[in-house]
Design a protein around this motif. Structure first.
Motif, short mmCIF file in Angstrom:
data_model
loop_
_atom_site.label_atom_id
_atom_site.label_comp_id
_atom_site.label_asym_id
_atom_site.label_seq_id
_atom_site.Cartn_x
_atom_site.Cartn_y
_atom_site.Cartn_z
N ARG A 50 59.79 88.32 58.99
CA ARG A 50 59.73 87.35 57.90
C ARG A 50 60.99 86.49 57.97
NH1 ARG A 50 61.11 90.49 52.18
NH2 ARG A 50 63.13 91.39 52.83
N LEU A 51 61.01 85.41 57.22
CA LEU A 51 62.15 84.49 57.27
C LEU A 51 62.29 83.76 55.96
CD1 LEU A 51 61.19 81.13 58.82
CD2 LEU A 51 59.58 83.03 58.98
N TRP A 52 63.50 83.28 55.73
CA TRP A 52 63.77 82.38 54.62
C TRP A 52 64.13 81.01 55.20
CZ3 TRP A 52 65.53 87.47 54.43
CH2 TRP A 52 64.97 88.25 53.38
N VAL A 53 63.44 79.97 54.76
CA VAL A 53 63.71 78.61 55.22
C VAL A 53 64.80 78.03 54.33
CG1 VAL A 53 62.77 76.32 55.60
CG2 VAL A 53 61.34 78.34 56.04
N LEU A 54 65.94 77.75 54.93
CA LEU A 54 67.06 77.16 54.21
C LEU A 54 67.02 75.64 54.23
CD1 LEU A 54 69.97 79.47 55.44
CD2 LEU A 54 68.69 79.64 53.30
N ALA A 55 66.53 75.06 55.32
CA ALA A 55 66.51 73.61 55.44
C ALA A 55 65.35 73.21 56.34
CB ALA A 55 67.83 73.09 56.02
N ARG A 56 64.76 72.06 56.04
CA ARG A 56 63.74 71.46 56.89
C ARG A 56 63.83 69.95 56.72
NH1 ARG A 56 57.77 71.04 54.84
NH2 ARG A 56 58.14 69.09 55.97
N PRO A 57 63.41 69.17 57.72
CA PRO A 57 63.48 67.72 57.57
C PRO A 57 62.67 67.25 56.35
CG PRO A 57 63.12 68.29 59.86
CD PRO A 57 62.97 69.56 59.08
N LEU A 58 63.31 66.43 55.52
CA LEU A 58 62.67 65.83 54.36
C LEU A 58 62.97 64.34 54.36
CD1 LEU A 58 63.52 68.30 51.42
CD2 LEU A 58 61.31 67.99 52.52
N SER A 59 61.96 63.52 54.28
CA SER A 59 62.16 62.08 54.27
C SER A 59 63.03 61.68 53.08
CB SER A 59 60.80 61.37 54.18
OG SER A 59 60.98 59.97 54.15
N GLY A 60 64.06 60.90 53.36
CA GLY A 60 64.97 60.45 52.31
C GLY A 60 66.08 61.42 52.02
N PHE A 61 66.09 62.57 52.71
CA PHE A 61 67.16 63.54 52.48
C PHE A 61 67.77 63.85 53.84
CE2 PHE A 61 68.89 67.77 51.22
CZ PHE A 61 69.70 67.32 50.19
N ALA A 62 68.01 65.11 54.17
CA ALA A 62 68.51 65.49 55.49
C ALA A 62 67.31 65.61 56.43
CB ALA A 62 69.28 66.80 55.41
N GLU A 63 67.37 64.94 57.57
CA GLU A 63 66.18 64.75 58.38
C GLU A 63 66.27 65.27 59.80
OE1 GLU A 63 65.60 60.53 58.07
OE2 GLU A 63 64.53 60.71 56.16
N THR A 64 67.42 65.81 60.23
CA THR A 64 67.58 66.09 61.66
C THR A 64 67.34 67.52 62.06
OG1 THR A 64 69.97 66.51 61.43
CG2 THR A 64 69.29 64.22 61.86
N PHE A 65 67.26 68.48 61.12
CA PHE A 65 67.26 69.88 61.55
C PHE A 65 66.48 70.75 60.59
CE2 PHE A 65 70.38 69.94 58.27
CZ PHE A 65 70.62 71.26 57.91
N SER A 66 66.16 71.97 61.07
CA SER A 66 65.70 73.03 60.19
C SER A 66 66.58 74.25 60.43
CB SER A 66 64.23 73.38 60.46
OG SER A 66 64.08 74.04 61.70
N GLN A 67 66.67 75.11 59.41
CA GLN A 67 67.47 76.32 59.54
C GLN A 67 66.74 77.46 58.85
OE1 GLN A 67 71.64 75.85 58.90
NE2 GLN A 67 72.07 78.03 58.85
N TYR A 68 66.59 78.57 59.58
CA TYR A 68 65.95 79.77 59.05
C TYR A 68 66.94 80.93 59.09
CZ TYR A 68 61.74 77.31 60.92
OH TYR A 68 60.77 76.40 61.26
N ILE A 69 66.75 81.88 58.16
CA ILE A 69 67.30 83.22 58.33
C ILE A 69 66.14 84.12 58.67
CG2 ILE A 69 68.52 85.15 57.30
CD1 ILE A 69 69.91 83.26 55.44
N MET A 70 66.17 84.67 59.88
CA MET A 70 65.10 85.52 60.38
C MET A 70 65.42 86.99 60.11
SD MET A 70 63.16 83.17 61.79
CE MET A 70 61.99 84.15 62.74
N GLU A 71 64.39 87.76 59.77
CA GLU A 71 64.52 89.20 59.61
C GLU A 71 63.41 89.86 60.43
OE1 GLU A 71 65.31 91.55 55.70
OE2 GLU A 71 63.14 91.59 56.03
#
Length: 281
Positions: free
Chosen positions: A53-74
């Motif tokens: 399972r994982l927690w999504v900390l960041a994903r590209p969002l139009s008008g916000f931060a758009e360059t990366f995604s970040q997960y914490i994987m377990e």
């Protein structure tokens, strides 16, 4: 550098008696995700990953931060994936915060302990497994690699933080250092994922205001961040997600070092349109 530790979430659910108010904030300039919101009911799953399972900390969002995604994987014992990345144009960084991860890239197996760092180029043949008897938790940062004609794609590498000498920031008497896993002059890399360490009382003495987007996950300690004129207390396990040009500064609290894993996009022209062809694919 000594006295290192790495915070990792474990999920769970607060008791019914707990107050609902928390420190989570989402603004037009930054998002702040405190460790207390990383619970079982907001965990995600991915195709072709077993016992994970994982927690999504960041994903590209139009008008916000758009360059990366970040997960914490377990990944639980026996879990992992033989098809971890489905996007052939995505590069990645894996950073282990708890447990033992078996990572195989191009047929070469690496056993990664806490502090282990791997760069995975786009189009790589790679897989991950948890061959131990305890869960392994790690960050997985993904970015669409920006190809440039005449510049090679960087090769994969695996290292541990303990084997990398931190760079002191000028005029700080080693109270502010950065562990860099990639040479800043290496134009093959279009993102840097570093570890920033402040000794108690050290500061960023001005509001940085720049084009790079950031993901900042607090690995250890506590501090106070100045984000777009808001003062935000942060501690191990918290995550900050900053869009371009968000003013930012901080000072470290005590008694232990204040350390965070930092993502930023680097070394490329600013795109003047959104066409994938512009990026050299």
């Amino acid at each position: 550098m000594t006295n290192r530790s790495y915070y990792a979430p474990t999920g769970g659910l607060p008791p019914q008696q707990q107050l609902l108010s928390d420190r989570a904030v989402f603004t037009e300039a930054y998002a702040f995700i405190p460790k207390g919101v990383l619970r079982d009911i907001v965990a995600s799953r991915l195709p072709f990953w077993e016992n994970t399972r994982l927690w999504v900390l960041a994903r590209p969002l139009s008008g916000f931060a758009e360059t990366f995604s970040q997960y914490i994987m377990e990944v639980s014992p026996g879990g992992g994936s033989d098809r971890p990345e489905l996007d052939s144009g995505a590069e990645g960084v894996v950073f282990v915060v708890e447990g033992e991860l078996s990572l195989t890239i191009a047929g070469q197996r690496h056993v990664m302990a806490p502090g282990g760092y791997a760069f995975i180029p786009p189009g790589s043949d790679w897989r991950v497994r948890n061959d131990s008897d305890a869960p392994v938790r790690f960050h997985w940062i993904r970015k669409a690699y920006e190809f440039v004609d005449g510049i090679d794609v960087p090769e994969a590498f695996v290292v541990n933080e303990n084997d990398v000498e931190p760079d002191p920031m000028p005029d700080t008497e080693n109270r502010w250092v950065t562990t860099r896993f990639v040479d800043q002059e290496d134009m093959r890399h279009d993102m840097h994922v570093n570890i920033v360490t402040f000794q108690p009382g050290a500061v960023i003495p001005f509001d940085e205001t720049h084009v790079m987007e950031h993901g900042l996950y607090v690995l250890q300690g506590k501090g106070v961040y100045h984000l777009n004129q808001d003062w935000v207390e942060v501690e191990a396990g918290d995550f900050m997600w900053l869009r371009a040009f968000c003013p930012q500064a901080c000072y470290a609290g005590g008694p232990e070092p204040f350390r965070y894993l930092l993502y930023k996009d680097v070394n490329r022209h600013m795109p003047l349109n959104a066409s994938p062809a512009y990026r050299g694919r």
